[in-house]
Structure formats: structure tokens, C-alpha cells
Design a protein around this motif. Structure first.
Motif, PDB file in Angstrom:
ATOM      1  N   TYR A  14       0.859  -1.182   0.000  1.00 31.35           N
ATOM      2  CA  TYR A  14       0.000   0.000   0.000  1.00 31.35           C
ATOM      3  C   TYR A  14       0.891   1.226   0.000  1.00 31.35           C
ATOM      4  O   TYR A  14       1.916   1.250   0.677  1.00 31.35           O
ATOM      5  CB  TYR A  14      -0.914   0.009   1.224  1.00 31.35           C
ATOM      6  N   GLU A  42      -4.043 -13.093  13.807  1.00 26.96           N
ATOM      7  CA  GLU A  42      -4.610 -11.945  14.504  1.00 26.96           C
ATOM      8  C   GLU A  42      -4.958 -10.828  13.525  1.00 26.96           C
ATOM      9  O   GLU A  42      -4.514 -10.836  12.383  1.00 26.96           O
ATOM     10  CB  GLU A  42      -3.589 -11.397  15.511  1.00 26.96           C
ATOM     11  N   SER A  43      -5.670  -9.844  14.031  1.00 27.24           N
ATOM     12  CA  SER A  43      -6.031  -8.685  13.237  1.00 27.24           C
ATOM     13  C   SER A  43      -4.780  -8.015  12.677  1.00 27.24           C
ATOM     14  O   SER A  43      -3.805  -7.826  13.396  1.00 27.24           O
ATOM     15  CB  SER A  43      -6.791  -7.708  14.136  1.00 27.24           C
ATOM     16  N   GLY A  44      -4.815  -7.696  11.396  1.00 27.30           N
ATOM     17  CA  GLY A  44      -3.685  -7.009  10.773  1.00 27.30           C
ATOM     18  C   GLY A  44      -2.633  -7.936  10.203  1.00 27.30           C
ATOM     19  O   GLY A  44      -1.593  -7.493   9.739  1.00 27.30           O
ATOM     20  N   SER A  45      -2.899  -9.245  10.187  1.00 20.82           N
ATOM     21  CA  SER A  45      -1.864 -10.162   9.708  1.00 20.82           C
ATOM     22  C   SER A  45      -1.834 -10.287   8.181  1.00 20.82           C
ATOM     23  O   SER A  45      -0.930 -10.889   7.625  1.00 20.82           O
ATOM     24  CB  SER A  45      -2.000 -11.531  10.375  1.00 20.82           C
ATOM     25  N   GLY A  46      -2.826  -9.721   7.504  1.00 15.73           N
ATOM     26  CA  GLY A  46      -2.802  -9.726   6.041  1.00 15.73           C
ATOM     27  C   GLY A  46      -3.765 -10.733   5.422  1.00 15.73           C
ATOM     28  O   GLY A  46      -3.684 -11.027   4.226  1.00 15.73           O
ATOM     29  N   LYS A  47      -4.706 -11.224   6.204  1.00 22.22           N
ATOM     30  CA  LYS A  47      -5.660 -12.218   5.705  1.00 22.22           C
ATOM     31  C   LYS A  47      -6.557 -11.611   4.616  1.00 22.22           C
ATOM     32  O   LYS A  47      -6.713 -12.183   3.543  1.00 22.22           O
ATOM     33  CB  LYS A  47      -6.530 -12.758   6.865  1.00 22.22           C
ATOM     34  N   SER A  48      -7.141 -10.457   4.928  1.00 22.20           N
ATOM     35  CA  SER A  48      -8.049  -9.839   3.953  1.00 22.20           C
ATOM     36  C   SER A  48      -7.296  -9.375   2.714  1.00 22.20           C
ATOM     37  O   SER A  48      -7.789  -9.517   1.597  1.00 22.20           O
ATOM     38  CB  SER A  48      -8.790  -8.652   4.567  1.00 22.20           C
ATOM     39  N   GLU A  61      -8.236   0.072  -3.759  1.00 25.23           N
ATOM     40  CA  GLU A  61      -7.990   0.929  -2.591  1.00 25.23           C
ATOM     41  C   GLU A  61      -6.499   1.231  -2.455  1.00 25.23           C
ATOM     42  O   GLU A  61      -5.898   1.035  -1.414  1.00 25.23           O
ATOM     43  CB  GLU A  61      -8.560   0.342  -1.316  1.00 25.23           C
ATOM     44  N   GLU A 181     -14.176 -13.739   7.145  1.00 23.78           N
ATOM     45  CA  GLU A 181     -14.823 -13.583   8.455  1.00 23.78           C
ATOM     46  C   GLU A 181     -16.343 -13.507   8.318  1.00 23.78           C
ATOM     47  O   GLU A 181     -16.958 -12.556   8.791  1.00 23.78           O
ATOM     48  CB  GLU A 181     -14.316 -12.313   9.156  1.00 23.78           C
ATOM     49  N   LEU A 280       2.762  -1.846   9.932  1.00 18.73           N
ATOM     50  CA  LEU A 280       3.533  -2.114   8.715  1.00 18.73           C
ATOM     51  C   LEU A 280       4.772  -1.239   8.600  1.00 18.73           C
ATOM     52  O   LEU A 280       5.701  -1.561   7.878  1.00 18.73           O
ATOM     53  CB  LEU A 280       2.639  -1.916   7.487  1.00 18.73           C
TER      54      LEU A 280
HETATM   55  P1  ATP Z   1      -8.533  -8.412  10.459  1.00 19.52           P
HETATM   56  O1  ATP Z   1      -8.575  -9.694  11.238  1.00 19.52           O
HETATM   57  O2  ATP Z   1      -8.583  -7.215  11.351  1.00 19.52           O
HETATM   58  O3  ATP Z   1      -9.520  -8.352   9.357  1.00 19.52           O
HETATM   59  P2  ATP Z   1      -6.480  -8.921   8.473  1.00 19.52           P
HETATM   60  O4  ATP Z   1      -5.565 -10.042   8.774  1.00 19.52           O
HETATM   61  O5  ATP Z   1      -7.555  -9.143   7.501  1.00 19.52           O
HETATM   62  O6  ATP Z   1      -7.037  -8.336   9.841  1.00 19.52           O
HETATM   63  P3  ATP Z   1      -5.608  -6.977   6.591  1.00 19.52           P
HETATM   64  O7  ATP Z   1      -6.869  -6.216   6.460  1.00 19.52           O
HETATM   65  O8  ATP Z   1      -5.267  -7.941   5.530  1.00 19.52           O
HETATM   66  O9  ATP Z   1      -5.556  -7.715   7.987  1.00 19.52           O
HETATM   67  O10 ATP Z   1      -4.460  -5.890   6.755  1.00 19.52           O
HETATM   68  C1  ATP Z   1      -3.088  -6.210   6.743  1.00 19.52           C
HETATM   69  C2  ATP Z   1      -2.317  -4.923   6.852  1.00 19.52           C
HETATM   70  O11 ATP Z   1      -2.528  -4.142   5.686  1.00 19.52           O
HETATM   71  C3  ATP Z   1      -2.724  -4.067   8.034  1.00 19.52           C
HETATM   72  O12 ATP Z   1      -1.575  -3.536   8.650  1.00 19.52           O
HETATM   73  C4  ATP Z   1      -3.545  -2.976   7.414  1.00 19.52           C
HETATM   74  O13 ATP Z   1      -3.418  -1.786   8.131  1.00 19.52           O
HETATM   75  C5  ATP Z   1      -2.936  -2.835   6.025  1.00 19.52           C
HETATM   76  N1  ATP Z   1      -3.948  -2.368   5.069  1.00 19.52           N
HETATM   77  C6  ATP Z   1      -5.064  -3.022   4.692  1.00 19.52           C
HETATM   78  N2  ATP Z   1      -5.783  -2.293   3.809  1.00 19.52           N
HETATM   79  C7  ATP Z   1      -5.100  -1.140   3.644  1.00 19.52           C
HETATM   80  C8  ATP Z   1      -5.310   0.045   2.844  1.00 19.52           C
HETATM   81  N3  ATP Z   1      -6.376   0.178   2.050  1.00 19.52           N
HETATM   82  N4  ATP Z   1      -4.378   1.025   2.939  1.00 19.52           N
HETATM   83  C9  ATP Z   1      -3.292   0.908   3.719  1.00 19.52           C
HETATM   84  N5  ATP Z   1      -3.032  -0.178   4.482  1.00 19.52           N
HETATM   85  C10 ATP Z   1      -3.917  -1.179   4.454  1.00 19.52           C
END
Ligand code: ATP
Ligand code: MG
Length: 335
Positions: A14, A42-48, A61, A181, A280
Motif C-alpha cells: 500500500y 490476529e487482526s492485521g496479519s494480512g488475511k483480507s 484501494e 470472516e 507495517l
Molecule cells: P482483520 O482480522 O482485522 O480483518 P487482516 O488479517 O484481515 O485483519 P488486513 O486487512 O489484511 O488484515 O491488513 C493487513 C495490513 O494491511 C494491516 O496492517 C492494514 O493496516 C494494512 N492495510 C489493509 N488495507 C489497507 C489500505 N487500504 N491502505 C493501507 N493499508 C492497508
């Protein structure tokens, strides 16, 4: 086994103030036909970000696939043009999200939205599409389909809305369903019902499913294989049974110890992993988990271990052998 999806050395960034920050940094895995794979972390690990990359939605985005290759049934998705990708998205690969209310249009009835999805993928008439919508709604376990199709999203409960989303995702008869999720916004009884629905659909439709969850308990119920992700990297991949029998990564052990046992005594505080996931901009040197790892050595703080194959599993840790030998990866029962 037939691979339906292959992800190789995926790097997703990003745009930040000082160039790209890497939300996913060198991730490789595959999904077999008919398999359910769960990505846990955990939240923020990059799954989404991983799942949005497969759908090529990160570009919308201000994210970018910086490196690596994603292929679906042997065909590269990374090089597809936007309009070719539109053909695949929502047809051969469908996705459902956490909060179904935001994904449904509030001004149209459920029936209109599902039948539109059907019409988009099939050359049939409106009436026939409405009949198909009824079938789909019944398939996802909604009673009184005829009445329900005339309702608007706000008239349905959260669980019902998620069922509607699943029905819409199925309209195209996808070969791969990505569910990010899908039950986090729901209470536990509804969650159990939705998970059961997904299990039944998997049997009936012979779909592959990629399920994203932060709850390793959900993964236990659903997955053939589990991918453990941390701060943009994969820490471990293994069959579900093997993960629970013997985790090979200290992070996996930590996740397992933070799950309440079904027969656990109430009131026993859960162990949680010390510290929190790095932002990050502050990814640590060496193994990303090392600042939180109770077993980390100097080497771990300096050099990142690669994801290496051990039999039919993969793990990224310098000290697996030592930790195994000393039973340090055994999950401690709380209490
Ligand atoms: P969650 O369980 O909270 O959904 P996740 O594992 O899905 O967490 P991601 O959403 O994949 O986490 O995000 C991984 C990293 O990428 C995070 O540090 C997040 O801040 C960053 N990130 C995600 N989308 C964006 C974006 N549009 N712009 C900047 N950084 C982003
Ligand atoms: Mg997410």
C-alpha cells in the motif's frame, strides 16, 4: 490432487509516505479442488489483503500486487486485464464478507438482488430467475422463500442477511468461494448455523472454500488445512488434525493456547500471546514474530526463517527441531 488456486511469492503493498509498505510479503500456498482452507491470524496479519489480491480488489484501494503470481485453474490472474477479471470475479470465484448489510443494496428487495445476480450469469428470463432465486434461498436454509424474496435487507436479521449473501455468491455456481470472516458479526448460535450451511454446501456443490477467520476454533471445525499468518507472512501450513496434535510454530502454539476448551472450566482466564502485532511501518528485523516469541534467540532477531517443508507440512521457524525435542511446542492446557 487437482490444484484450483496457486499463490506464489505474493507481495502486496500500500502506498505510504515513503513508498510502498508491504501488507503481504512473500506468501505462497495452494488450494485443492473440493478443499476448505482456513487462513488464521490476529487482526492485521494480512488475511483480507491476501483474499482481496486473489479477487484483484486491492487495486481499488490504492494497493498493488508488487510481486508474485496468482493462478486459478492454471490461468494467471495477476496478468488479467480489468474486464477479463470482472468476468472471473463473482462468477468462477465468489466472495462473501463480514458485514452483509453494507454489501446489500437497501433500496431493492432481496428477490430483486438475488435474481439480478442470477441474470448476470445466466441467459434466462426474469421470471425464471426469480424461481431460481427461490431455490437458492431455500438452499441456504431460509424458510418461506416466496415471502422472504419480497423483503428488504433491513427487514432481515444479521444471520438471514448473511444467508442471503451466501445465496448471491452461489448464483454464479462458483468453483471457489472466499469467505472473509463471514460469521464475526453474528452471535455464536447463528455462527454455528452459518458454518454448518457452508459445510453442507461444500458437500453438495463440491466447491473449494477459502475461509478467513481469527478464530482457530472455527478453523478446527471447517478446514482440511490451516494456514497460520502473522504480519504479512505465513508461519505454518498443515492439516487441521496435525496442527492441533502438534503445532510446529510458537505463534501457532500461542493461538491454540488462547482458545477456550469446550469442556474447560468457566472463569479460568485465557492465556493470550504477549505483545501485539507490529504496524507495517515497524516490521521487526529477522523473524517477525521474534519480539513476542518466548523462544527467540539472537539469530531470530536478525534473520528471517523461510517457510520450509517438513513432511506434509510447512513451517517458518529456526528452532523447530530444538523446540520439538524439548516438548516446548506442546500446548499447555489452561487451569
Ligand atoms: P482483520 O482480522 O482485522 O480483518 P487482516 O488479517 O484481515 O485483519 P488486513 O486487512 O489484511 O488484515 O491488513 C493487513 C495490513 O494491511 C494491516 O496492517 C492494514 O493496516 C494494512 N492495510 C489493509 N488495507 C489497507 C489500505 N487500504 N491502505 C493501507 N493499508 C492497508
Ligand atoms: Mg480482515
Amino acid at each position: 490432487m487437482d490444484k484450483i488456486l496457486e499463490v506464489k511469492d505474493l507481495v502486496v503493498g500500500y502506498k505510504g509516505k515513503n513508498g510502498f509498505v508491504r501488507a503481504v510479503d512473500g506468501v505462497s500456498f495452494d488450494i485443492n479442488k473440493g478443499e476448505t482452507i482456513c487462513i488464521v491470524g490476529e487482526s492485521g496479519s494480512g488475511k483480507s489483503v491476501t483474499s482481496m489480491s486473489i479477487m484483484r480488489l486491492v487495486e481499488f484501494e490504492n494497493g498493488k500486487i508488487l510481486d508474485g503470481e496468482i493462478s486459478f485453474k492454471g490461468e494467471s490472474l495477476t496478468t488479467k486485464k480489468a474486464d477479463e477479471m470482472r468476468q472471473i470475479r463473482g462468477s468462477k470465484i465468489s466472495m462473501i464478507f463480514q458485514e452483509p448489510l453494507t454489501a446489500l443494496n437497501p433500496v431493492f428487495t432481496i428477490g430483486k438482488q438475488i435474481s439480478e445476480a442470477i441474470l448476470f450469469h445466466h441467459k434466462i428470463g426474469k421470471e425464471e430467475a426469480w424461481k431460481e432465486a427461490e431455490k437458492l434461498v431455500r438452499l441456504v436454509g431460509i424458510s418461506d422463500p416466496v415471502g422472504r424474496l419480497k423483503q428488504y435487507p433491513h427487514e432481515l436479521s444479521g444471520g438471514m442477511r448473511q444467508r442471503v449473501m451466501i445465496a448471491m455468491a452461489l448464483a454464479s455456481e462458483p468453483e471457489l468461494l472466499i469467505a472473509d470472516e463471514p460469521t464475526t458479526a453474528l452471535d455464536v448460535t447463528i455462527e454455528a448455523q452459518i458454518l454448518e450451511l457452508l459445510r453442507n454446501l461444500r458437500e453438495e456443490k463440491k466447491m473449494s472454500i477459502m475461509l478467513i477467520t481469527h478464530d482457530i476454533g472455527v478453523a478446527a471445525e471447517m478446514a482440511n488445512r490451516i494456514i497460520i499468518m502473522y504480519a504479512g507472512k505465513i508461519m505454518e501450513i498443515a492439516n487441521t488434525f496435525d496442527i492441533f496434535e502438534q503445532p510446529l510454530h510458537p505463534y501457532t502454539k500461542g493461538l491454540l493456547e488462547s482458545v477456550p476448551k469446550m469442556d474447560g472450566q468457566r472463569g479460568v482466564p485465557l492465556k493470550s500471546i504477549n505483545g501485539s502485532i507490529p504496524s507495517l511501518n515497524e516490521i521487526p528485523e529477522g523473524c517477525r514474530f521474534s519480539p513476542r516469541c518466548p523462544f527467540a534467540t539472537e539469530k531470530c532477531h536478525q534473520e528471517a526463517p523461510a517457510l520450509e517443508t517438513r513432511g506434509n507440512r510447512q513451517v517458518a521457524c529456526w528452532h523447530v527441531d530444538y523446540l520439538l525435542e524439548h516438548s516446548l511446542l506442546d500446548v499447555e492446557e489452561e487451569g
